[in-house]
Design a protein around this motif. Sequence first.
Motif, PDB file in Angstrom:
ATOM      1  N   TYR A   1       0.785  -1.156   0.073  1.00 46.13           N
ATOM      2  CA  TYR A   1       0.195  -0.141  -0.087  1.00 46.13           C
ATOM      3  C   TYR A   1       0.810   1.139   0.109  1.00 46.13           C
ATOM      4  O   TYR A   1       1.909   1.173   0.484  1.00 46.13           O
ATOM      5  CB  TYR A   1      -1.060  -0.039   1.254  1.00 46.13           C
ATOM      6  N   GLU A   2       0.338   2.215  -0.713  1.00 45.90           N
ATOM      7  CA  GLU A   2       1.082   3.412  -0.627  1.00 45.90           C
ATOM      8  C   GLU A   2       0.094   4.827  -0.712  1.00 45.90           C
ATOM      9  O   GLU A   2      -0.722   4.671  -1.540  1.00 45.90           O
ATOM     10  CB  GLU A   2       1.817   3.561  -2.002  1.00 45.90           C
ATOM     11  N   GLN A   3       0.449   5.712  -0.050  1.00 48.44           N
ATOM     12  CA  GLN A   3      -0.445   7.057   0.247  1.00 48.44           C
ATOM     13  C   GLN A   3       0.118   7.791  -0.917  1.00 48.44           C
ATOM     14  O   GLN A   3       1.190   8.236  -0.797  1.00 48.44           O
ATOM     15  CB  GLN A   3      -0.293   7.451   1.620  1.00 48.44           C
ATOM     16  N   ARG A   4      -0.695   8.321  -1.702  1.00 46.94           N
ATOM     17  CA  ARG A   4      -0.318   9.155  -2.839  1.00 46.94           C
ATOM     18  C   ARG A   4       0.191  10.635  -2.308  1.00 46.94           C
ATOM     19  O   ARG A   4       1.156  11.249  -2.931  1.00 46.94           O
ATOM     20  CB  ARG A   4      -1.690   9.341  -3.723  1.00 46.94           C
ATOM     21  N   SER A   5      -0.744  11.265  -1.393  1.00 48.73           N
ATOM     22  CA  SER A   5      -0.262  12.650  -0.978  1.00 48.73           C
ATOM     23  C   SER A   5       0.693  12.593  -0.015  1.00 48.73           C
ATOM     24  O   SER A   5       0.952  13.570   0.500  1.00 48.73           O
ATOM     25  CB  SER A   5      -1.619  13.518  -0.722  1.00 48.73           C
ATOM     26  N   GLY A   6       1.072  11.616   0.671  1.00 49.62           N
ATOM     27  CA  GLY A   6       2.252  11.595   1.715  1.00 49.62           C
ATOM     28  C   GLY A   6       1.545  11.748   2.973  1.00 49.62           C
ATOM     29  O   GLY A   6       0.065  11.741   3.410  1.00 49.62           O
ATOM     30  N   LEU A   7       2.219  11.581   4.101  1.00 47.45           N
ATOM     31  CA  LEU A   7       1.410  11.481   5.457  1.00 47.45           C
ATOM     32  C   LEU A   7       1.184  12.806   6.003  1.00 47.45           C
ATOM     33  O   LEU A   7       2.081  13.306   6.677  1.00 47.45           O
ATOM     34  CB  LEU A   7       2.241  10.628   6.458  1.00 47.45           C
ATOM     35  N   THR A   8       0.060  13.539   5.873  1.00 47.15           N
ATOM     36  CA  THR A   8      -0.111  14.869   6.091  1.00 47.15           C
ATOM     37  C   THR A   8      -1.005  14.827   7.260  1.00 47.15           C
ATOM     38  O   THR A   8      -1.286  16.045   7.914  1.00 47.15           O
ATOM     39  CB  THR A   8      -0.424  15.735   5.206  1.00 47.15           C
ATOM     40  N   GLY A   9      -1.841  13.921   7.414  1.00 44.79           N
ATOM     41  CA  GLY A   9      -2.789  13.897   8.498  1.00 44.79           C
ATOM     42  C   GLY A   9      -4.227  14.666   8.047  1.00 44.79           C
ATOM     43  O   GLY A   9      -4.976  14.772   8.810  1.00 44.79           O
ATOM     44  N   ALA A  10      -4.438  14.526   6.624  1.00 42.81           N
ATOM     45  CA  ALA A  10      -5.533  15.189   6.120  1.00 42.81           C
ATOM     46  C   ALA A  10      -6.671  14.478   6.339  1.00 42.81           C
ATOM     47  O   ALA A  10      -6.419  13.258   6.519  1.00 42.81           O
ATOM     48  CB  ALA A  10      -5.048  15.472   4.539  1.00 42.81           C
ATOM     49  N   SER A  11      -7.685  14.904   6.125  1.00 41.73           N
ATOM     50  CA  SER A  11      -8.972  14.122   6.525  1.00 41.73           C
ATOM     51  C   SER A  11      -9.497  13.288   5.570  1.00 41.73           C
ATOM     52  O   SER A  11     -10.235  12.287   5.710  1.00 41.73           O
ATOM     53  CB  SER A  11     -10.174  15.361   6.894  1.00 41.73           C
ATOM     54  N   ASN A  12      -9.231  13.793   4.434  1.00 36.26           N
ATOM     55  CA  ASN A  12      -9.230  12.874   2.926  1.00 36.26           C
ATOM     56  C   ASN A  12      -8.174  12.261   2.607  1.00 36.26           C
ATOM     57  O   ASN A  12      -7.314  12.940   2.327  1.00 36.26           O
ATOM     58  CB  ASN A  12     -10.231  13.352   1.859  1.00 36.26           C
ATOM     59  N   VAL A  13      -8.028  11.015   2.287  1.00 36.58           N
ATOM     60  CA  VAL A  13      -6.682  10.259   1.838  1.00 36.58           C
ATOM     61  C   VAL A  13      -7.014   9.177   0.444  1.00 36.58           C
ATOM     62  O   VAL A  13      -8.039   8.918   0.413  1.00 36.58           O
ATOM     63  CB  VAL A  13      -6.156   9.481   2.748  1.00 36.58           C
ATOM     64  N   THR A  14      -6.149   9.290  -0.236  1.00 39.31           N
ATOM     65  CA  THR A  14      -6.090   8.433  -1.426  1.00 39.31           C
ATOM     66  C   THR A  14      -5.096   7.457  -1.125  1.00 39.31           C
ATOM     67  O   THR A  14      -3.883   7.969  -1.082  1.00 39.31           O
ATOM     68  CB  THR A  14      -5.924   9.121  -2.703  1.00 39.31           C
ATOM     69  N   LEU A  15      -5.389   6.022  -1.195  1.00 33.41           N
ATOM     70  CA  LEU A  15      -4.291   5.056  -1.088  1.00 33.41           C
ATOM     71  C   LEU A  15      -4.186   4.177  -2.509  1.00 33.41           C
ATOM     72  O   LEU A  15      -5.031   4.013  -3.157  1.00 33.41           O
ATOM     73  CB  LEU A  15      -4.477   4.151   0.116  1.00 33.41           C
ATOM     74  N   ARG A  16      -2.959   3.929  -2.771  1.00 30.89           N
ATOM     75  CA  ARG A  16      -2.613   3.031  -3.909  1.00 30.89           C
ATOM     76  C   ARG A  16      -2.482   1.466  -3.537  1.00 30.89           C
ATOM     77  O   ARG A  16      -1.655   1.328  -2.700  1.00 30.89           O
ATOM     78  CB  ARG A  16      -1.698   3.491  -4.808  1.00 30.89           C
ATOM     79  N   VAL A  17      -3.198   0.629  -3.801  1.00 34.52           N
ATOM     80  CA  VAL A  17      -2.945  -1.056  -3.587  1.00 34.52           C
ATOM     81  C   VAL A  17      -2.374  -1.438  -4.811  1.00 34.52           C
ATOM     82  O   VAL A  17      -2.891  -1.412  -5.977  1.00 34.52           O
ATOM     83  CB  VAL A  17      -4.438  -1.515  -3.248  1.00 34.52           C
ATOM     84  N   ILE A  18      -1.271  -2.021  -4.536  1.00 29.91           N
ATOM     85  CA  ILE A  18      -0.198  -2.607  -5.481  1.00 29.91           C
ATOM     86  C   ILE A  18       0.033  -4.069  -5.580  1.00 29.91           C
ATOM     87  O   ILE A  18       0.362  -4.659  -4.327  1.00 29.91           O
ATOM     88  CB  ILE A  18       1.079  -1.865  -5.432  1.00 29.91           C
ATOM     89  N   CYS A  19      -0.183  -4.701  -6.540  1.00 29.40           N
ATOM     90  CA  CYS A  19       0.224  -6.080  -6.681  1.00 29.40           C
ATOM     91  C   CYS A  19       1.508  -6.103  -7.686  1.00 29.40           C
ATOM     92  O   CYS A  19       1.543  -5.495  -8.795  1.00 29.40           O
ATOM     93  CB  CYS A  19      -0.674  -6.931  -7.528  1.00 29.40           C
ATOM     94  N   SER A  20       2.588  -6.612  -6.951  1.00 27.48           N
ATOM     95  CA  SER A  20       3.690  -6.520  -7.947  1.00 27.48           C
ATOM     96  C   SER A  20       4.064  -8.186  -8.430  1.00 27.48           C
ATOM     97  O   SER A  20       5.374  -8.478  -8.677  1.00 27.48           O
ATOM     98  CB  SER A  20       5.111  -6.178  -7.088  1.00 27.48           C
ATOM     99  N   GLY A  21       3.158  -8.945  -8.633  1.00 31.56           N
ATOM    100  CA  GLY A  21       3.313 -10.194  -8.965  1.00 31.56           C
ATOM    101  C   GLY A  21       3.501 -10.429 -10.352  1.00 31.56           C
ATOM    102  O   GLY A  21       4.176  -9.371 -11.214  1.00 31.56           O
ATOM    103  N   GLN A  22       3.369 -11.805 -11.049  1.00 31.45           N
ATOM    104  CA  GLN A  22       3.533 -12.036 -12.416  1.00 31.45           C
ATOM    105  C   GLN A  22       2.541 -11.200 -13.180  1.00 31.45           C
ATOM    106  O   GLN A  22       2.971 -11.021 -14.430  1.00 31.45           O
ATOM    107  CB  GLN A  22       3.595 -13.573 -12.619  1.00 31.45           C
TER     108      GLN A  22
END
Length: 253
Positions: A92-113
């Motif tokens: 998982y990765e947060q797009r906007s960095g860890l700012t403590g903002a009320s709305n966040v967007t996360l990227r869910v990543i599969c690095s498989g084949q």
Amino acid sequence: MLRRISLTALIPVCLLGLSLLAPYGVAWASGKAALATNQDRQWQDLSGIASGAQSYLLSELQATFPGDEIEVSIAAIDPRLRLHACDKALTYEQRSGLTGASNVTLRVICSGQQPWFFYLTGTVKHSRPVLIASRNLIRGELLTSSDVLLQPRDISSLGHTVISDPQNALGQQVKRSISKGEAVRSSSLEAPQVISKGDQVVIKAIADELTVSSSGTALNNGKVGQQIRVRNLQGDKVIRALVTARGQVEVRL
């Protein structure tokens, strides 16, 4: 001439036919179930992704803002989403960095084949004790301990200019009026003026471990941390010095 056949006579024949077809029916049903199971295995199980994202984000925020009270909720994933089953652990990765903002967007990543990624949204409630004005504060006042109190507030919407440590505010000058019950922000305060033009000041000249003091006259108003022009009375020389306290300036040689 047509012969009549008794229905009673046909029953054994039908039963025999059904008994012969029964294995094929079971095999067909088993094959259909196996096909459905194989198809399910081709797709990523979505059931644990939201909870994984929530755990990741909560852990990261708690590490970044230790001592703060943090609650995280992740939006539901569309059950129609079809992704190939990942042969590696999801990250998982947060797009906007860890700012403590009320709305966040996360990227869910599969690095498989068969790599893929998609985005999740979530909300964060982020509380900590902050300084609150205990009365109406007007411009020009110097802040004292009786003017403020600490109260827990949700800073997700307040932003990070609010002040949690009283030592960062006491003695500062109110730059713009603050209403009673309002959070005190660093942008609403400024260093007070501790030297006025024409004041007699003490000049400390510092070189390594040696300090020499002399007298001077301020040629500008000054706040702590500001550079001002000072006339050294011993040599009548004008220098630039750093304001360190009321009536005191410093020069590094």
